[in-house]
Design an enzyme around this catalytic site. Structure first.
Site, short mmCIF file in Angstrom:
data_model
loop_
_atom_site.label_atom_id
_atom_site.label_comp_id
_atom_site.label_asym_id
_atom_site.label_seq_id
_atom_site.Cartn_x
_atom_site.Cartn_y
_atom_site.Cartn_z
N GLY A 84 43.25 58.67 33.67
CA GLY A 84 42.49 58.83 34.96
C GLY A 84 43.29 59.89 35.79
O GLY A 84 44.53 59.57 36.12
N TYR A 135 37.75 49.25 38.56
CA TYR A 135 38.03 50.24 39.51
C TYR A 135 36.88 50.50 40.54
O TYR A 135 35.79 49.79 40.29
CB TYR A 135 38.51 51.59 38.76
CG TYR A 135 39.74 51.20 38.05
CD1 TYR A 135 40.97 51.16 38.77
CD2 TYR A 135 39.78 50.97 36.84
CE1 TYR A 135 42.24 50.78 38.11
CE2 TYR A 135 41.11 50.84 35.84
CZ TYR A 135 42.21 50.75 36.74
OH TYR A 135 43.47 50.66 36.24
N ARG A 172 64.17 25.20 30.14
CA ARG A 172 64.95 26.09 30.62
C ARG A 172 65.99 25.85 31.59
O ARG A 172 65.66 25.10 32.50
CB ARG A 172 64.28 27.44 30.76
CG ARG A 172 65.05 28.55 30.99
CD ARG A 172 64.12 29.90 31.00
NE ARG A 172 64.82 31.06 30.34
CZ ARG A 172 64.36 32.18 30.19
NH1 ARG A 172 63.13 32.52 30.84
NH2 ARG A 172 65.42 33.03 29.56
N TRP A 200 50.79 35.73 31.20
CA TRP A 200 50.00 34.45 31.48
C TRP A 200 49.05 34.10 30.52
O TRP A 200 48.78 33.04 30.42
CB TRP A 200 48.90 35.10 32.65
CG TRP A 200 48.11 36.37 32.28
CD1 TRP A 200 48.45 37.57 32.21
CD2 TRP A 200 46.76 36.11 31.96
NE1 TRP A 200 47.21 38.39 31.61
CE2 TRP A 200 46.39 37.51 31.61
CE3 TRP A 200 45.78 34.89 31.74
CZ2 TRP A 200 44.96 37.77 31.32
CZ3 TRP A 200 44.30 35.32 31.42
CH2 TRP A 200 44.06 36.54 31.19
#
Ligand code: SF4
Length: 686
Positions: free
Chosen positions: A58, A173, A576, A591
């Protein structure tokens, strides 16, 4: 046979040679200070590989509508020069090119040139999770000014030598923001009911058409499904398609999803071809309204021409747009045309070097094709240097990339691999549901090396006995990869503790309760493997159903809570020591995979201190100081990797110089993108 693919198609008087459109991709080459040379080289290589019609990334019609710092703005003379050069280069190579006219609206990111720190513009002030801003409401003057800017952009495209324009009206957009009730809360001439919400896209198209006249092809990319709550309803989408066709659109490209959609659209978890159904419905709506001759272009999530053939054969779609597959293999069209489709470097939908980079300023490239975006730096033609003899030690991704690059440059190459098969750690990823295409990458390399007459000696562990041969070489690339890191933890030697490589090799051998120590990309892949049971990859219909979605025109409820169902019944904990689980996975994918793990009931623990591993599991201390046992039949170590150094030591001792690549160079935060890029660079540097 790809009979449907290889038929020409006419779009607004422009004959395109086949039915594959190279879809728009923002590359971060658009504003480089090189006069457009890199952009031109990128497109030229794709034309030489068989691309017919290319749509550029674009170009913003107005500075306020730029997508971010790396986006070109049509008002900028430097950007216009780059585009002129790119268009000329494409024509010189025999291709066709359309300029995409773009306005980001509320998706304009911070740092957007021309925004001067002001909030982005949009139909209504609705917060965007993507740009993390509340946009400014556009005034009547700003709206009509933007319509005029699209028209000026189209005129500019014509003047710059483009063959067509594509108006960007999908993916959330600006234009799409006007059509969706979610983002258009106006009650004036530009919003308030369905007809007024459609006014902006239709006015833009009319203005563009008026600016370029009837003989210049105008494509319009519209949203087939916004995939957001309160998105454009199907009946309004169908009505928009009909109005656009009536207002002079020469083709409708149908995109799907917004950046804020809770449904993945382009990730590896989405079965190929899933979204074609929306383009098919648009075509049927056009036919019913007497506009059936307007070509419709399906897009999103195709990576093989055979998939395009299938959709085209269905008769409700006229062309198929592919974008990332042209990054992965510039010659995908020609290779598929000649029937050697297995030699195609398939796009893996990993997004790691492309979409994830396109949101920042780093140059877009590709995991499987690190030359992408660097075509001038690393030319594909044989090197003018005298033909040399090179050894590549290690046939993981880095070694394979180095070997094929050296061979493509015209050198004689031999590959030595200690394991019985090539691919290194990349083979592990191929075992994960939804990542079956990863195996195709390794197969492609094997086939290409065979074609280039490069012998690959498997099961050959380089030692002192090989030094005399290595000394005769003009250079050695060391790509011996990594081994799992073994942390210093009490209980680490217990029999139910194993490293991730062993767990990948035989997941069935693990008990019903598994604890994974480590939360990076490998741990996440393993968690998916261990909780997927034996369920095969989803079909498009199953994928839509798993998201509580049906094909249009039914309403699409957008629930975050739905995800692919679990196929196994394992109780899994991923832990972790610090940071987030899944760091290292790109933002466009993280995600999705985290959502899937949560839906499968995987327990995710962060900020824990490991005290010891016992026969019953792992004893951890949580941030609050609470000590507890994470019960497990098996404990898997996914605590990083370390370089394999044995061969490097042999070479050092013998005084044989080498160029290291991939994990052999540096095991810290190694990933496949870095491995292939280093393999390429090592081959050119040596
Ligand atoms: Fe495809 Fe991954 Fe390459 Fe992007 S980086 S083009 S998603 S293989």
């Amino acid at each position: 046979m790809l009979d449907q693919v290889f038929r020409p198609c006419v779009i607004g008087g422009l004959t395109v040679p086949h039915r594959i459109v190279m879809g728009a991709m923002h590359l971060n080459l658009e504003t480089l200070d090189d006069g457009g040379a890199a952009l031109a080289a990128f497109y030229t290589e794709r034309v030489r590989g068989g691309a017919g019609l290319i749509v550029t990334g674009g170009s913003a019609v107005d500075p306020a509508g730029s997508g971010g710092p790396g986006y070109g703005v049509l008002d900028d003379e430097k950007h216009r020069s780059a585009l002129r050069l790119a268009a000329r280069a494409v024509h010189d190579a025999g291709g066709l090119i359309a300029l995409q006219l773009f306005h980001a609206g509320r998706y304009a990111l911070p740092g957007t040139p021309g925004a001067d720190g002001a909030a982005p513009l949009a139909p209504s002030p609705v917060y965007s999770r993507f740009s993390r801003t509340v946009p400014r409401t556009m005034t009547e003057e700003q709206i009509t000014g933007t319509v005029a800017a699209f028209a000026r952009g189209a005129e500019g495209a014509y003047e710059l030598g483009f063959d067509a324009v594509e108006v960007m009206g999908s993916e959330g957009y600006l234009i799409n923001q006007f059509t969706a009730p979610l983002t258009n809360r106006r009650d004036d001439a530009w919003g308030g009911d369905a007809g007024r919400r459609r006014r902006f896209p239709v006015e833009v198209l009319r203005a563009v058409r008026a600016a370029v006249g009837p003989g210049f092809p105008v494509l319009f990319r519209m949203s087939g499904a916004d995939l957001v709550d309160d998105g454009t309803p199907w009946e309004e989408t169908a009505a928009l398609a009909v109005e656009l066709a009536g207002a002079g659109a020469d083709a409708l490209a149908v995109g799907v999803g917004w950046h804020e959609s809770p449904v993945p659209t382009v990730q590896a978890q989405v079965p190929a071809g899933t979204w074609a159904v929306y383009a098919q419905r648009v075509k049927r709506a056009l036919r019913a309204a007497g506009h059936g001759t307007v070509p419709v272009i399906a897009s999103n999530r195709f990576n093989r021409l055979a998939q395009a053939e299938e959709v085209l054969a269905g008769g409700d779609v006229d062309l198929v747009a592919m974008a990332r597959p042209f990054l992965a293999d510039p010659a995908i069209v020609d290779k598929s045309r000649t029937g050697s489709s297995t030699s195609v470097d398939l796009c893996l939908a990993c997004n790691e070097a492309c979409i994830d980079r396109s949101f920042g300023t780093e140059r877009v490239s590709c995991l499987v094709n690190p030359r992408a975006g660097h075509e001038r730096e690393f030319p594909a033609r044989p090197s003018p240097a005298p033909r040399g003899r090179y050894a590549v030690i290690g046939a993981g991704l880095a070694g394979l990339e180095a070997a094929r690059t050296l061979a493509r440059l015209g050198h004689e190459v031999e590959v030595y691999e200690a394991a019985d098969e090539p691919g290194g750690q990349f083979r592990l990823a191929a075992l994960v549901p939804g990542k079956a295409d990863f195996a195709a990458t390794v197969r492609q390399r094997e086939q290409e090396l065979d074609h280039l007459n490069v012998p690959v000696y498997l099961g050959h562990r380089i030692g002192a006995r090989d030094v005399p041969v290595l000394r005769t070489m003009d250079g050695v690339v060391l790509a011996t990869g990594v081994r799992p890191h073994r942390p210093d933890l009490p209980g680490i030697d217990l029999p139910h503790v194993l490293d991730y490589a062993r767990a990948f090799a035989d997941p069935g051998a693990l008990g019903p309760r598994v604890a994974i120590i480590g939360g990076g990309g490998i741990a996440i892949d393993l968690a998916h493997l261990l909780t997927s049971g034996s369920s095969p990859a989803l079909t498009p219909e199953e994928f839509l159903a798993s998201r509580a979605m049906t094909a249009p025109p039914e309403a699409v409820p957008m629930s975050r809570t739905t995800a692919a169902p679990a196929g196994g019944s394992r109780q899994l904990t991923v832990m972790r020591r610090s940071g987030r689980i899944g760091t290292g996975i790109g933002p466009s994918t993280r995600w999705v995979v985290m959502e899937e793990l949560r839906a499968r009931g995987v327990r995710l623990l962060t900020d824990v201190t490991y005290e010891e591993i016992t026969r019953d599991g792992v004893v951890v201390v949580e941030t609050g100081g609470e000590r507890r046992l994470v019960a497990a039949d098996h404990v898997v170590l996914a605590t990083g990797q370390e370089s394999r150094r044995e061969v490097a030591a042999v070479l050092h001792r013998a005084g044989v110089p080498f160029e290291a690549a991939g994990g052999a160079a540096d095991a810290r935060s190694l990933n496949a993108v870095r491995a292939t890029a280093q393999g390429l660079r090592a081959a050119h540097r040596i």
